[in-house]
Design a protein around this motif. Structure first.
Motif, short mmCIF file in Angstrom:
data_model
loop_
_atom_site.label_atom_id
_atom_site.label_comp_id
_atom_site.label_asym_id
_atom_site.label_seq_id
_atom_site.Cartn_x
_atom_site.Cartn_y
_atom_site.Cartn_z
N LEU A 168 0.83 -1.20 0.00
CA LEU A 168 0.00 0.00 0.00
C LEU A 168 0.86 1.25 0.00
N ASN A 169 0.34 2.33 -0.58
CA ASN A 169 1.05 3.60 -0.49
C ASN A 169 0.72 4.25 0.86
N MET A 170 1.38 5.36 1.14
CA MET A 170 1.22 6.01 2.44
C MET A 170 -0.23 6.42 2.71
N VAL A 171 -0.90 6.97 1.71
CA VAL A 171 -2.29 7.40 1.88
C VAL A 171 -3.18 6.21 2.23
N SER A 172 -2.99 5.10 1.55
CA SER A 172 -3.80 3.91 1.81
C SER A 172 -3.55 3.35 3.21
N ILE A 173 -2.30 3.37 3.64
CA ILE A 173 -1.99 2.88 4.99
C ILE A 173 -2.65 3.78 6.03
N ALA A 174 -2.55 5.09 5.84
CA ALA A 174 -3.17 6.03 6.78
C ALA A 174 -4.68 5.78 6.87
N ARG A 175 -5.32 5.60 5.73
CA ARG A 175 -6.76 5.34 5.71
C ARG A 175 -7.08 4.00 6.36
N ALA A 176 -6.26 3.00 6.08
CA ALA A 176 -6.52 1.67 6.61
C ALA A 176 -6.49 1.64 8.13
N ILE A 177 -5.64 2.46 8.72
CA ILE A 177 -5.56 2.46 10.19
C ILE A 177 -6.32 3.63 10.81
N GLY A 178 -6.97 4.45 9.96
CA GLY A 178 -7.85 5.51 10.46
C GLY A 178 -7.14 6.73 10.99
N LEU B 275 13.91 6.02 13.71
CA LEU B 275 14.34 4.81 14.42
C LEU B 275 14.99 3.79 13.49
N GLY B 276 14.87 4.02 12.19
CA GLY B 276 15.47 3.11 11.22
C GLY B 276 14.62 1.89 10.90
N TYR B 277 13.30 1.98 11.13
CA TYR B 277 12.41 0.85 10.90
C TYR B 277 11.76 0.87 9.52
N VAL B 278 11.61 2.06 8.94
CA VAL B 278 11.00 2.17 7.61
C VAL B 278 11.80 3.15 6.76
N LYS B 279 11.59 3.03 5.46
CA LYS B 279 12.12 4.03 4.55
C LYS B 279 11.06 4.32 3.51
N ARG B 280 11.06 5.55 3.04
CA ARG B 280 10.10 5.97 2.02
C ARG B 280 10.68 5.67 0.64
N GLU B 281 9.80 5.25 -0.26
CA GLU B 281 10.21 5.01 -1.65
C GLU B 281 9.18 5.65 -2.57
N ARG B 282 9.64 6.59 -3.36
CA ARG B 282 8.76 7.28 -4.31
C ARG B 282 8.51 6.39 -5.52
N SER B 283 7.29 6.35 -6.00
CA SER B 283 6.94 5.55 -7.17
C SER B 283 7.64 6.10 -8.40
N THR B 284 8.11 5.21 -9.24
CA THR B 284 8.75 5.65 -10.49
C THR B 284 7.70 6.04 -11.53
N SER B 285 6.48 5.50 -11.41
CA SER B 285 5.44 5.82 -12.38
C SER B 285 4.61 7.05 -11.99
N ASP B 286 4.49 7.32 -10.69
CA ASP B 286 3.73 8.47 -10.21
C ASP B 286 4.46 9.07 -9.01
N ARG C 263 3.91 11.31 -7.07
CA ARG C 263 3.10 11.68 -5.90
C ARG C 263 2.92 10.51 -4.95
N GLN C 264 3.07 9.31 -5.46
CA GLN C 264 2.87 8.09 -4.67
C GLN C 264 4.14 7.73 -3.91
N ILE C 265 3.99 7.52 -2.61
CA ILE C 265 5.12 7.12 -1.78
C ILE C 265 4.74 5.83 -1.05
N ARG C 266 5.59 4.85 -1.17
CA ARG C 266 5.41 3.59 -0.44
C ARG C 266 6.35 3.58 0.74
#
Length: 145
Positions: free
Chosen positions: A49-59, A75-86, A88-91
């Motif tokens: 899921l992208n960031m927006v979908s995760i935010a919505r999924a957990i409310g 904390l070093g637990y996640v990293k952001r990855e920008r979509s190559t096709s869009d 605006r989308q960040i995973r």
């Protein structure tokens, strides 16, 4: 159908409540909160899921969600990855440390849930397993469209 569906969907929330009621993160994970744990476990679900979908999924709204993600990134637990096709989308991707935290959380949850599941008969456990598998499948279909 809509009214019945919304009532049935509330039942899913009640099941979630019943299982998570009285759940606390283990003391070794006191440096993260339950919201951050939910973010990590949602990323760990493998639904990509992208960031927006995760935010919505957990409310969560965008601001509090971004703050939680910032903390997890620090904390070093996640990293952001920008979509190559869009662009605006960040995973969000788990790091090795993030995966290790998810394993600890999963073990803690399984121990907690085992106590709840002891109250169910074998037939009820099988029915719950089937229902959860169906819910996951349908959620994946709906989210990916």
């Amino acid at each position: 159908m809509e009214k019945q569906f919304s009532i049935a969907l509330n039942s899913a929330e009640l099941i979630k409540y019943a299982f998570y009621k009285e759940y606390h993160l283990p003391p070794a994970l006191a440096h993260i909160n339950l919201t951050q744990e939910r973010i990590l476990m949602t990323i760990n679900s493998g639904m990509h899921l992208n960031m927006v979908s995760i935010a919505r999924a957990i409310g969560l709204e965008k601001g509090p969600f971004s703050q939680s993600v910032d903390k997890l990134e620090t904390l070093g637990y996640v990293k952001r990855e920008r979509s190559t096709s869009d662009k605006r989308q960040i995973r969000l991707l788990l790091t090795a440390d993030g995966m290790a935290i998810c394993q600890q959380v999963a073990a803690s949850m399984e121990s907690h849930f085992a106590k709840k599941l002891n109250n169910l008969a074998a037939e009820e456990l099988a029915e719950l397993d089937t229902a959860l598998a169906s819910l996951k499948k349908i959620a994946h279909i709906i989210i990916s469209k």
